[in-house]
Write a protein that holds these residues in place. Structure first.
Motif, PDB file in Angstrom:
ATOM      1  N   LEU A 215       2.226  11.394 -13.088  1.00  0.00           N
ATOM      2  CA  LEU A 215       2.370  10.699 -14.367  1.00  0.00           C
ATOM      3  C   LEU A 215       3.485   9.678 -14.178  1.00  0.00           C
ATOM      4  N   VAL A 216       3.145   8.403 -14.338  1.00  0.00           N
ATOM      5  CA  VAL A 216       4.061   7.322 -13.987  1.00  0.00           C
ATOM      6  C   VAL A 216       4.234   6.367 -15.161  1.00  0.00           C
ATOM      7  N   ARG A 217       5.464   5.940 -15.379  1.00  0.00           N
ATOM      8  CA  ARG A 217       5.742   4.867 -16.344  1.00  0.00           C
ATOM      9  C   ARG A 217       6.270   3.672 -15.564  1.00  0.00           C
ATOM     10  N   PHE A 218       5.550   2.563 -15.628  1.00  0.00           N
ATOM     11  CA  PHE A 218       5.958   1.359 -14.927  1.00  0.00           C
ATOM     12  C   PHE A 218       6.981   0.585 -15.763  1.00  0.00           C
ATOM     13  N   HIS A 219       7.796  -0.221 -15.087  1.00  0.00           N
ATOM     14  CA  HIS A 219       8.728  -1.097 -15.794  1.00  0.00           C
ATOM     15  C   HIS A 219       7.948  -2.112 -16.627  1.00  0.00           C
ATOM     16  N   ASP A 220       8.563  -2.576 -17.711  1.00  0.00           N
ATOM     17  CA  ASP A 220       7.937  -3.597 -18.554  1.00  0.00           C
ATOM     18  C   ASP A 220       7.600  -4.819 -17.709  1.00  0.00           C
ATOM     19  N   GLY A 221       6.370  -5.290 -17.857  1.00  0.00           N
ATOM     20  CA  GLY A 221       5.943  -6.469 -17.117  1.00  0.00           C
ATOM     21  C   GLY A 221       5.294  -6.156 -15.784  1.00  0.00           C
ATOM     22  N   ALA A 222       5.448  -4.928 -15.295  1.00  0.00           N
ATOM     23  CA  ALA A 222       4.827  -4.552 -14.019  1.00  0.00           C
ATOM     24  C   ALA A 222       3.337  -4.286 -14.233  1.00  0.00           C
ATOM     25  N   PRO A 223       2.486  -4.704 -13.293  1.00  0.00           N
ATOM     26  CA  PRO A 223       1.049  -4.453 -13.439  1.00  0.00           C
ATOM     27  C   PRO A 223       0.726  -2.980 -13.236  1.00  0.00           C
ATOM     28  N   LEU A 224      -0.395  -2.559 -13.801  1.00  0.00           N
ATOM     29  CA  LEU A 224      -0.848  -1.183 -13.617  1.00  0.00           C
ATOM     30  C   LEU A 224      -1.593  -1.094 -12.281  1.00  0.00           C
ATOM     31  N   ASN A 225      -0.838  -1.128 -11.193  1.00  0.00           N
ATOM     32  CA  ASN A 225      -1.439  -1.171  -9.857  1.00  0.00           C
ATOM     33  C   ASN A 225      -1.718   0.243  -9.371  1.00  0.00           C
ATOM     34  N   LEU A 226      -2.876   0.750  -9.733  1.00  0.00           N
ATOM     35  CA  LEU A 226      -3.253   2.113  -9.385  1.00  0.00           C
ATOM     36  C   LEU A 226      -3.420   2.286  -7.885  1.00  0.00           C
ATOM     37  N   ILE A 227      -4.058   1.330  -7.228  1.00  0.00           N
ATOM     38  CA  ILE A 227      -4.315   1.457  -5.791  1.00  0.00           C
ATOM     39  C   ILE A 227      -3.010   1.494  -5.012  1.00  0.00           C
ATOM     40  N   HIS A 228      -2.042   0.694  -5.393  1.00  0.00           N
ATOM     41  CA  HIS A 228      -0.737   0.727  -4.726  1.00  0.00           C
ATOM     42  C   HIS A 228      -0.101   2.105  -4.870  1.00  0.00           C
ATOM     43  N   LEU A 229      -0.197   2.700  -6.056  1.00  0.00           N
ATOM     44  CA  LEU A 229       0.361   4.032  -6.291  1.00  0.00           C
ATOM     45  C   LEU A 229      -0.356   5.066  -5.429  1.00  0.00           C
ATOM     46  N   LEU A 230      -1.675   5.014  -5.393  1.00  0.00           N
ATOM     47  CA  LEU A 230      -2.446   5.960  -4.589  1.00  0.00           C
ATOM     48  C   LEU A 230      -2.140   5.804  -3.107  1.00  0.00           C
ATOM     49  N   ASP A 231      -2.096   4.561  -2.634  1.00  0.00           N
ATOM     50  CA  ASP A 231      -1.789   4.305  -1.222  1.00  0.00           C
ATOM     51  C   ASP A 231      -0.421   4.868  -0.851  1.00  0.00           C
ATOM     52  N   CYS A 232       0.549   4.638  -1.719  1.00  0.00           N
ATOM     53  CA  CYS A 232       1.919   5.103  -1.468  1.00  0.00           C
ATOM     54  C   CYS A 232       1.955   6.621  -1.299  1.00  0.00           C
ATOM     55  N   VAL A 233       1.321   7.342  -2.222  1.00  0.00           N
ATOM     56  CA  VAL A 233       1.350   8.803  -2.195  1.00  0.00           C
ATOM     57  C   VAL A 233       0.539   9.344  -1.026  1.00  0.00           C
ATOM     58  N   GLU A 234      -0.636   8.785  -0.778  1.00  0.00           N
ATOM     59  CA  GLU A 234      -1.474   9.283   0.312  1.00  0.00           C
ATOM     60  C   GLU A 234      -0.825   9.046   1.670  1.00  0.00           C
ATOM     61  N   GLN A 235      -0.125   7.929   1.804  1.00  0.00           N
ATOM     62  CA  GLN A 235       0.525   7.636   3.086  1.00  0.00           C
ATOM     63  C   GLN A 235       1.676   8.599   3.367  1.00  0.00           C
ATOM     64  N   VAL A 236       2.467   8.943   2.368  1.00  0.00           N
ATOM     65  CA  VAL A 236       3.598   9.837   2.626  1.00  0.00           C
ATOM     66  C   VAL A 236       3.127  11.277   2.837  1.00  0.00           C
ATOM     67  N   LEU A 237       1.993  11.637   2.252  1.00  0.00           N
ATOM     68  CA  LEU A 237       1.453  12.974   2.487  1.00  0.00           C
ATOM     69  C   LEU A 237       0.770  13.055   3.851  1.00  0.00           C
ATOM     70  N   GLY A 238       0.053  12.008   4.213  1.00  0.00           N
ATOM     71  CA  GLY A 238      -0.540  11.928   5.546  1.00  0.00           C
ATOM     72  C   GLY A 238      -1.896  12.567   5.711  1.00  0.00           C
ATOM     73  N   THR A 239      -2.333  13.371   4.720  1.00  0.00           N
ATOM     74  CA  THR A 239      -3.600  14.102   4.885  1.00  0.00           C
ATOM     75  C   THR A 239      -4.472  14.051   3.628  1.00  0.00           C
ATOM     76  N   PRO A 240      -4.693  12.874   3.048  1.00  0.00           N
ATOM     77  CA  PRO A 240      -5.605  12.819   1.894  1.00  0.00           C
ATOM     78  C   PRO A 240      -7.017  13.195   2.327  1.00  0.00           C
ATOM     79  N   VAL A 241      -7.796  13.758   1.415  1.00  0.00           N
ATOM     80  CA  VAL A 241      -9.171  14.122   1.747  1.00  0.00           C
ATOM     81  C   VAL A 241      -9.962  12.868   2.087  1.00  0.00           C
ATOM     82  N   GLN A 242     -11.004  13.057   2.900  1.00  0.00           N
ATOM     83  CA  GLN A 242     -11.763  11.938   3.453  1.00  0.00           C
ATOM     84  C   GLN A 242     -13.147  11.819   2.813  1.00  0.00           C
TER      85      GLN A 242
END
Length: 316
Positions: A215-242
């Motif tokens: 659950l994320v609250r972006f700063h005012d004016g920031a776009p709702l960049n869902l893919i960037h958020l998903l990429d960030c989390v999946e990369q740090v975890l390293g093992t997203p489902v395929q």
């Protein structure tokens, strides 16, 4: 000869009839589960249409009024969400429309939007790709203190237990000691063959499908960049489902699991560090759930940017 008069028949409106014995202000009144298409750009510049479930609400400040105008909320939801891509400015305008349509009845408005966003994901090694459907929830509020918006989603990944991996390695060492005499020189070819046999892997660490609920609250004016958020989390975890998986992809996934051993606490801290470093995110709340293959219960961890109580719930 009959005379036909054009008359308008007045329809009864019982909602306008006060009930003094039941007078009282209400926190929220509205509708949930409204079915409507929504348009959303997840951050790749492509606007996707999805089927959504929407909740639309205002408060009722007048104790003497029996109800609100629900049809007005419905028509505004249809007007805004089925024709315009969802973004903060559109949602704020929609909520202002809620309040404008309920003058002297309400001073707060909120909306919830739930849908699945399809994102194409490349395979780990092969040239294939496939679709992942990520659940998206958008919650927006408007009151005298201003406009507030939060975005929720989930990342599903594999987690391999570090303790189980260590215990498995110990059993493999024990089996090696049994199969190879300490007093004899090692035959490299024999060792390689042993490692490639079932004897070479007498034990395997347990892994499980796991879920990171964000659950994320972006700063005012920031776009709702869902893919960037998903990429960030999946990369740090390293093992997203395929999605699409050939043998080389499955082997790469096994390697990724072996290189990313993690307890739920480890996963929570990885995500916490990554989201803390993201300048577009004002606040976040994360729930990690490792759906144990060893136990009938789950291992769970919470992380937050803000202050939490002892149960992982945010204050304020």
């Amino acid at each position: 000869m009959h005379t036909h008069e054009n008359t308008v028949r007045l329809m009864p409106d019982v909602a306008s009839q006060a009930q003094p014995h039941l007078a009282g202000a209400l926190d929220w009144v509205g509708m949930d589960g409204i079915e409507v298409p929504v348009l959303f750009d997840a951050g790749d510049g492509s606007v996707q249409r999805s089927s959504a479930q929407v909740g639309a609400f205002v408060n009722l400040t007048r104790p003497d009024k029996r109800g609100i105008h629900m049809s007005r909320l419905y028509l505004l939801v249809d007007e805004y969400l089925s024709t315009r891509p969802v973004d903060p400015s559109v949602l704020e305008s929609l909520l202002r429309g809620f309040l404008e349509s309920h003058k002297e009845l309400a001073d707060r408005a909120r909306i919830s939007i739930r849908f699945d966003q399809l994102v194409r994901r490349a395979a780990l090694r092969s040239s294939n790709s496939g679709w992942r459907a990520y659940p998206v929830s958008i919650e927006a509020h408007l009151c005298k203190d201003g406009f507030r918006l939060e975005v929720g989603t989930e990342v599903v990944y594999s987690s391999t237990c570090p303790a189980s991996a260590a215990l498995s390695r110990q059993l493999i060492q024990d089996q090696f000691a049994k199969d190879f005499d300490a007093g004899k020189p090692l035959d490299r070819a024999a060792v390689l063959a042993w490692l490639g046999s079932e004897k070479g892997i007498v034990a395997t660490p347990h892994a499980q499908r796991s879920v990171a609920r964000l659950l994320v609250r972006f700063h005012d004016g920031a776009p709702l960049n869902l893919i960037h958020l998903l990429d960030c989390v999946e990369q740090v975890l390293g093992t997203p489902v395929q999605t699409a998986v050939k043998r080389e992809d499955e082997q790469a996934f096994a390697l990724a699991n072996g290189s990313n051993l993690m307890f739920c606490e480890d996963a929570a801290r990885r995500i916490q560090r990554a989201l803390d470093a993201d300048d577009s995110i004002a606040d976040f709340h994360v729930r990690l759930e490792h759906q144990e293959s060893l136990h009938p219960h789950d291992a769970v961890a919470y992380a937050s940017k803000g202050v939490t109580d002892g149960y992982g719930n945010r204050r304020g």
